[in-house]
Design an enzyme around this catalytic site. Structure first.
Site, PDB file in Angstrom:
ATOM      1  N   ARG A   1      -4.433   4.720   6.812  1.00 63.75           N
ATOM      2  CA  ARG A   1      -4.736   4.457   5.378  1.00 63.75           C
ATOM      3  C   ARG A   1      -6.054   5.415   4.902  1.00 63.75           C
ATOM      4  NH1 ARG A   1      -4.588  -1.356   3.464  1.00 63.75           N
ATOM      5  NH2 ARG A   1      -5.710  -0.186   1.788  1.00 63.75           N
TER       6      ARG A   1
ATOM      7  N   TYR B   1       1.149  -3.299  11.596  1.00 63.67           N
ATOM      8  CA  TYR B   1       2.272  -4.341  11.262  1.00 63.67           C
ATOM      9  C   TYR B   1       2.392  -4.743  12.763  1.00 63.67           C
ATOM     10  CZ  TYR B   1       2.977  -3.384   6.437  1.00 63.67           C
ATOM     11  OH  TYR B   1       2.545  -3.298   5.076  1.00 63.67           O
TER      12      TYR B   1
ATOM     13  N   PRO C   1       7.930  -6.075   4.429  1.00 65.82           N
ATOM     14  CA  PRO C   1       7.149  -5.139   3.897  1.00 65.82           C
ATOM     15  C   PRO C   1       7.245  -3.811   4.531  1.00 65.82           C
ATOM     16  CG  PRO C   1       5.831  -6.780   4.905  1.00 65.82           C
ATOM     17  CD  PRO C   1       7.021  -7.306   4.935  1.00 65.82           C
TER      18      PRO C   1
ATOM     19  N   ASP D   1       0.845  -1.209  -0.061  1.00 66.15           N
ATOM     20  CA  ASP D   1      -0.099   0.080  -0.095  1.00 66.15           C
ATOM     21  C   ASP D   1       0.705   1.203   0.105  1.00 66.15           C
ATOM     22  OD1 ASP D   1       1.041  -0.034   2.472  1.00 66.15           O
ATOM     23  OD2 ASP D   1      -0.939  -0.106   3.493  1.00 66.15           O
TER      24      ASP D   1
END
Lengths: 655, 655
Positions: free
Chosen positions: B280, B288, B364, B52
């Site tokens: 987001r 995470y 990530p 993302d």
């Protein structure tokens, strides 16, 4: 022949005409969740030509709906205006360069994009937001209107005083002659040099077996253009006279050595008339060209058959000489006769309204037509929407005519002056009294530029604008303009860059004022870390949540946006701001998009909102903004300001 | 069972995998007009979760294709990074706030938007630009690959040395188990904790009557992820080892009193592991979460069945204490095991290439995966495109592996360091040598931030980058870096605000470098009103138009953008600039979008391009920019610079 009566049905609002004014109306209906219909006699939307200038205020409005970025990206941006006038030898020469949009006026500057794309943005927006599936019904036009006058003042929800018979045309009937196969778009059929074809369309359809339906509506809005059928049915007039000035329009990709062809230019030739250059998207340029050799006949109207693209080009070449001009590609052309007319009435008993060209017509060169028309229905739409939903009192509908007729009169006065100065022959010298002084023209342009931006609109006192009546000094209406001297009551809420308290994201404050049918309370909370201000803030918020007038409407019909002036890192959303300013949801937690701070951003400046608006950094102030972005009320943070807000909404909301 | 052999066909380029790397490749193929196919084993595109983060360089690249604005509008903008660490009592507390993107680095800042939307932008772009109708063929995967090695070096246009058998799955076969009805998106099936299912998909399909086809291709690009089937066929390896660190991921709308939930946060708890907050769009937050209690088994891989959203949430709650965290809405979740691996080879004989996760995998959290993957194929696509079209020499293909493998190694080194610092227990004090120093973590974050933006990429000397080899001081390659010290050779062309000479519209210079497969000559023309400079400019332009190397490619494969430094009103496009800088078309006249000026705009600043780049305002310089925006050559305006440009393109273009 017998018509087939398709059906009889009801809707809350019937909109006649799907040009920019009608589509703006339909956009509001979608956003307000109103059961509306919009019909248009034409079978297709516009594909080329027509209006193309978008003023700052129109872009701000588009942004409040969420599609200004589409226009901004596709459009040509006009930056500089060049004035060309005859020199002492009579040869055109550049006499001035000016910013096309005054600097600092708006987040946006004037841009140019053809009407078809703008209609597309509206259509997409209406589709996205309409729960009832509002869509433009094309090839449909009204053929009779009946109003139950006695029922007009009864605003109970099941009263439909308007009855309209709609006729459905065949595709062929609804297709303008020009669209049937001509390679180049010929706009003459829509020009004011052409007769209206509405009655002809209806009678032709009647001769065959057409289909009709009957619609009963609570409200009706005629956005049906200069020849407005709706206006005719109401027996209202446009007042004003045409001039002798005939102008042609060419949308071409020019081949020229004229150096300013990508600037907006006003060119006065010595003896061959005037020309305006409007650079457009995709290499196109629109040329407005005075046709000195075409004159109105005894009827007062010019003979259309004399006007062709070749005639218009030849006139342009004479004006532009010694520079050359030709083209291989022409997208559209038309011609019109300059005249200014304004409607006697803007509504009938607050049930049937007229908007756009239906109540004011003028010359197109100032780039005003589409903008003022859209702004008419932008003023009207939310009022009808909230009345239909039973939120605001029907009396607010009276403000439409009061507010917009004044704008139309201002527009007509501006256009009257500007078009005569532009169409007139330039003075040879100061002794040439019949000629137009080029200095006078420049001054008129400068003065008109602010008006033309749409940002000088200043609505008069009313139940929607809490400012003192001009003639009553000791008016009861709050006059708290001094709390925010640069947020003028009656004008559109100005912009400043602010940061989200929780994410530090920089945003234009104006962009938060969405056209979602809600009023906004912009709460300049001052410095909530100062104990006295925390107390005032707490008092104000307690009043909001306890008020019988306000509490039922909070968040649904009134959105609160808080902008504080403390250092961002010194305050905490949950600790320093009452819950009503960032409401909690069981599903999605706290609202992080309601509290903002006047602080400089890392990447995009800002931090001067309080200073720019003239608001005290400790004590702040409260500003009520109408759903259309106009400043309605100003008060202090605390008990008195809270009572003022309560009083304002008490005058507007249904008890 | 017998498969149905559908057909045998040819294409220029076969792309395997339609994630971001594959779609970027397909976007280039569309823009270069190449006959390409792109296949993906999955039946649908991504709808939630996955990568993302979009870095500055990725946004600059999106802008060169024309869709950065879509991402910018929809995404969440991350502005500030907050570091939370244990205080002396072991309670987490905010220790630092930093700008998430270094100030002044790019026109863009890091944003967050889910992969599905980014794939949508690519799909729309490919559809719009592909003449050959390139579209993603879903539920299609390769099952055999044969390369005619002897034919690989023969670049004649009718040579197709690659033969691939493609298998078409049924919709059911191609649908990941997770997508079959689960309410919440479970990303475990795609995680590195799961086995690859490619062989299983193939063998299951073989058991029934499947359908296959044979494709012959000139080039093939494996963008088929960490388990790359293409890499396996070539016998190449990923080198590196997994760690013991297991992390969970939750995409939720959090209900929390943690004050920085709308900031990016790196949170080290005293003993419960670490957590990263990535705010987001649409109120979502990605968390995470280090799963301290999950350990790899003897096989070195963690047991997936132990990991559920409840387990991950419980771990997050422990880390965040004393703040509370819960949620009602979860969009997606997954888990993964940290490890860094990089491919031994990036291509096979410049015919089959690997890109993205197929040649580098890592954790990530740094938001690098999708970005570096897209930038791999952004580096490769135009090279293949121009080789297929016979414009550039096949040798340029060798620069792909040389340029991108170094980036992958840098990425792995960065991720190795950063993920260990983030997963490690914070040091209790300076004597705690096993713990991670929080100061060291902050320094690693700051150092990594520039790398993570994608803007530190600096390609080494090659036929595409005319800078001196590090070890050869007296290299023949022009070293004219001093003519534009702040336009570094090998790095992406930086930005400055300029104005269009003809319309005065302000524009970012970088935005003119479109990804349309053309090289750009950015001609800093200096002051053409100075006679000596006019002479140099004229000499340079005469050389361009007379050169046998350059003239055939002007405007088609080389676009010239001129930026001069004279006052805008003192120069005239037609009089002061040679025709080649604003070419004439019989249809559309002069090109008004090719000559620009370094001057301040009315509304948007600017006027400091020459100063910022360190270019002399009178003499200017010439910069050659590759189709992917990297600075390839710098020279002077005049004879010598012109010869240098000719020499550079002589090394690149097919004679």
């Amino acid at each position: 022949m017998t018509d087939t009566e398709v059906s009889e049905s009801k809707c809350d609002v019937l909109i006649v005409g799907a040009g920019p004014a009608g589509l703006m109306m339909a956009a509001w209906m979608a956003r307000c969740g109103i059961n509306a219909r919009i019909v248009d006699k034409r079978g297709t939307k516009i594909f080329s030509g027509q209006a193309d200038g978008l003023q700052c205020r129109s872009l701000e409005i588009f942004d409040s709906f969420g599609f200004a970025d589409r226009a901004w990206k596709e459009a040509n941006h006009m930056i500089e205006m060049c004035m060309w006038n005859p020199d002492e030898k009579g040869v055109i020469t550049r006499s001035d360069r000016l910013p096309d949009t005054p600097v600092g006026l708006s987040r946006f500057q004037q841009i140019v994009l053809h009407q078809g794309r703008i209609e597309r943005f509206f259509l997409d927006h209406i589709k996205k937001h309409s729960k009832d599936g509002i869509r433009v019904e094309r090839a449909v036009l009204p053929e009779s209107l009946h109003i139950d006058e006695a029922a007009c003042d009864d605003h109970s929800p099941d009263n439909y005083p308007i009855t309209v018979k709609l006729r459905h045309l065949t595709e062929d009937e609804a297709m303008p002659a020009q669209s049937k196969g001509s390679g180049v778009g010929d706009g003459l059929f829509r020009s004011n040099l052409a007769e209206d074809d509405t009655e002809e369309l209806i009678s032709k359809s009647r001769e065959k077996e057409g289909s009709t339906e009957t619609v009963r509506a609570k409200y009706m809005v005629g956005c049906d253009g200069a020849h407005s059928w709706t206006r005719g049915q109401l027996g209202f007039q446009l007042e004003g006279e045409p001039t002798d000035y005939i102008w042609g329009v060419l949308d071409v990709i020019p081949i020229t050595d004229f150096p300013d062809i990508r600037h907006r230019c006003a060119i006065h030739s010595a003896t061959n008339g005037s020309l305006m250059v409007i650079p457009r998207e995709n290499k196109l340029v629109r040329l407005y060209i005075q046709l000195n050799e075409i004159k109105p006949d005894a009827s007062g109207r010019a003979d259309r058959s004399q006007i062709t693209p070749a005639v218009i080009l030849a006139a342009a070449q004479k004006i532009l000489a010694p520079y050359t001009l030709s083209y291989k590609i022409c997208h559209w052309w038309t011609a019109y006769q300059i005249g200014q007319r304004v409607g006697t009435n803007f509504d009938f008993k607050n049930r049937v309204f007229l908007a756009g060209d239906a109540v004011h017509t003028h010359s197109p060169k100032a780039g005003q037509g589409m903008n003022v028309s859209m702004q008419d229905s932008y003023n009207l739409g939310w009022k009808i929407g909230l009345v239909v939903r039973g939120v605001v009192k029907p009396e607010v509908l009276s403000t439409y005519g009061a507010e917009r007729r004044q704008i139309a009169l201002d527009l007509i006065a501006f256009d009257h002056k500007f078009s005569r100065l532009f169409s007139g022959r330039p003075a040879k010298d100061v002794m040439d009294e019949e000629g137009v002084s080029m200095e006078k023209f420049k001054q008129a342009f400068l003065a008109g530029n602010l008006f033309a931006s749409g940002l000088s609109v200043d609505y008069a006192p009313s139940l929607l604008i809490a400012k003192p009546q001009p003639d009553t000094e000791n008016n009861n209406t709050a006059n708290n303009q001094h709390l925010a001297p640069h947020i003028p009551l009656g004008m559109r809420f100005p912009n400043a860059q602010i940061l989200n308290q929780s994410s530090a994201r920089p945003l234009p404050l104006q962009s938060l004022l969405k056209s979602d049918s809600r009023f906004h309370i912009v709460l300049f909370a001052g410095t909530p870390t100062a104990p006295a201000q925390a107390e005032r803030l707490s008092t104000f918020c307690a009043l909001l949540t306890s008020s019988k007038t306000l509490a039922p409407h909070l968040h649904t019909h009134i959105r609160i946006l808080t902008v504080h002036a403390a250092p961002r890192v010194d305050v905490d959303l949950l600790r320093d701001f009452p819950d009503v300013l960032h409401p909690f949801s069981e599903e999605t937690g706290w609202d992080y998009d309601a509290v903002f701070v006047d602080e400089r951003s890392f990447h995009e400046g800002g931090g001067t909102a309080y200073e720019g608006f003239g608001v005290d950094r400790e004590r702040g102030c409260v500003v009520v903004v109408r759903p259309d972005g106009y400043v309605a009320f100003i008060g202090g943070v605390g008990e008195e300001g809270g009572r003022g807000v309560e009083r304002f909404f008490g005058g507007v909301f249904v008890a």
